[in-house]
Motif scaffolding. Sequence first.
Motif, short mmCIF file in Angstrom:
data_model
loop_
_atom_site.label_atom_id
_atom_site.label_comp_id
_atom_site.label_asym_id
_atom_site.label_seq_id
_atom_site.Cartn_x
_atom_site.Cartn_y
_atom_site.Cartn_z
N UNK A 16 57.70 -64.56 -15.49
CA UNK A 16 56.39 -64.19 -16.03
C UNK A 16 55.47 -65.41 -16.06
N UNK A 17 56.05 -66.58 -16.32
CA UNK A 17 55.27 -67.81 -16.26
C UNK A 17 54.58 -67.93 -14.91
N UNK A 18 55.35 -67.80 -13.85
CA UNK A 18 54.79 -67.91 -12.50
C UNK A 18 53.74 -66.82 -12.25
N UNK A 19 54.05 -65.61 -12.63
CA UNK A 19 53.11 -64.50 -12.39
C UNK A 19 51.77 -64.80 -13.08
N UNK A 20 51.82 -65.32 -14.30
CA UNK A 20 50.57 -65.67 -15.00
C UNK A 20 49.84 -66.79 -14.28
N UNK A 21 50.59 -67.79 -13.82
CA UNK A 21 49.94 -68.90 -13.10
C UNK A 21 49.24 -68.38 -11.84
N UNK A 22 49.91 -67.52 -11.11
CA UNK A 22 49.32 -67.02 -9.86
C UNK A 22 48.12 -66.12 -10.15
N UNK A 23 48.23 -65.30 -11.18
CA UNK A 23 47.12 -64.40 -11.51
C UNK A 23 45.90 -65.20 -11.98
N UNK A 24 46.13 -66.28 -12.73
CA UNK A 24 45.00 -67.11 -13.17
C UNK A 24 44.36 -67.81 -11.97
N UNK A 25 45.19 -68.26 -11.05
CA UNK A 25 44.66 -68.89 -9.83
C UNK A 25 43.83 -67.87 -9.03
N UNK A 26 44.37 -66.66 -8.94
CA UNK A 26 43.64 -65.60 -8.23
C UNK A 26 42.28 -65.36 -8.91
N UNK A 27 42.28 -65.35 -10.24
CA UNK A 27 41.03 -65.10 -10.97
C UNK A 27 39.98 -66.16 -10.65
N UNK A 28 40.42 -67.40 -10.55
CA UNK A 28 39.46 -68.47 -10.23
C UNK A 28 38.98 -68.35 -8.78
#
Length: 454
Positions: A139-151
């Motif tokens: 879940x840590x990774x998924x959040x990191x990737x989703x935040x990167x996608x948002x930016x």
Amino acid sequence: SFLERSGVAPARVAALRSEAEALYLGTRPKTRAAAGAAAHLLQGVPMHWMVDWSTPVPLVVSEATGARLTDIDGHGYDDFCLGDTAALFGHGPAPVAEAISRQAHRGLATMLPSPDAAAVGDLLNARFGLPYWQIATTATDANRFALRAARAITGRPRILIFDGAYHGAVDETFVSISANGRVANRAGLLGEPRDLTLLTRVVPFNDLDAVETALADNTIACVITEPVMTNCAMVLPQPGFHEGLREITRRHGTLLLIDETHTLSTGPGGYTRAHGLEPDLFVVGKAIAGGIPAAVWGMSNEAAIRLLQAREAAPAGHSGMGTTLSGSPLQLAALRATLEQVATDHAYAHMEALAKHLKAGLAGAINEVGLPWHVARCGARVEVVRAPAPLRDGGQSRAVNFAALEATIHLALLVRGVLISPFHDMMLTSPATTQAQVDNLIAATRDVLQRLTA
Ligand code: PMP
């Protein structure tokens, strides 16, 4: 004073602690020996959080099945921690065990899709409502990737989190509001030379005015939140909070990332489906593949289009999203088995009924001894909160965090044969949990609370 704030006299905590500690050590010779034997693991454990449990030396689990654990000394436990949600559906659900052993003979890591891939996408779409998905390993990774996608989607630099939130070891979320109102890197964070507040804003949960102010300059790419805060005891959203959050984020062009890693306890489609939330980005990990390391992140149609546009506009190179083992045939097999056969409506009905029974029983035990505490619940997740009224935000939660009392309760329960989460007072009911186990936990809690107050 501690007594006034918690309702319990410090001397009683100390007495119960030493009694439970003596019982723990006195009846666990192999456990004690194991602690001495793990000489080449840092602090004697494979992951340092494992020394943070209430036990004087770590419990070594020889077997975990359903909602039961057995330690190396042969003691059995009713498990309400359930791997802090990773085993929300019980330890080693049979369909998952079968799927992963079948897959083990057909390839574990190929970096290519398996025949389960398309089915997993369809299952996630049907369950959570978002049309496009990616697989990650935590879940840590998924959040990191989703935040990167948002930016990438918004072209904006900042994110907004709620004070007291936990979204995994995601660097930029380690920001909090201190007692004097100052925003700073979170206490305890190691090896972080950057001032994380430059790109992360933090406001109290349930405070829409603060969200409005934080989003006003249109520099926030994404708000990341759990629908119910589950990592600072339990803070429920006040009526209208989620509707307001969605309205404000839309108006400011800020994406909304809902992290359902813990609130998957709410129901088959998480809190999002149960309450009709409309996230742009969505994350769930831990239990989603029945205990196999996997997480998923989903996105709306619009977010997917904009992410692909950003990718096309960028030069070739690493996106910063994805890892080698993500989307593996092992993960896909476990995800498919969990979604098709384990996390069913039927399973959730059982989990919810037991959680309601647990909540009522714990509330009864608290009332009997007159402690100023209450019980909160989010589906199959039950939390004893050491405050008389519902918490509004992370600051209120920190004010009722009594570490020594908490650890004493945990250890006293453990020597009575029940295990709850090492973090605050969280308990989960799984499809494998029985009513008798819930009654054991209620009885053990009643005994412990009476010892603390009599
Ligand atoms: N999101 C939430 C809401 C969590 O509670 C956690 C872990 N407690 C995570 C993400 C991170 O999960 P993991 O440690 O498996 O990466």
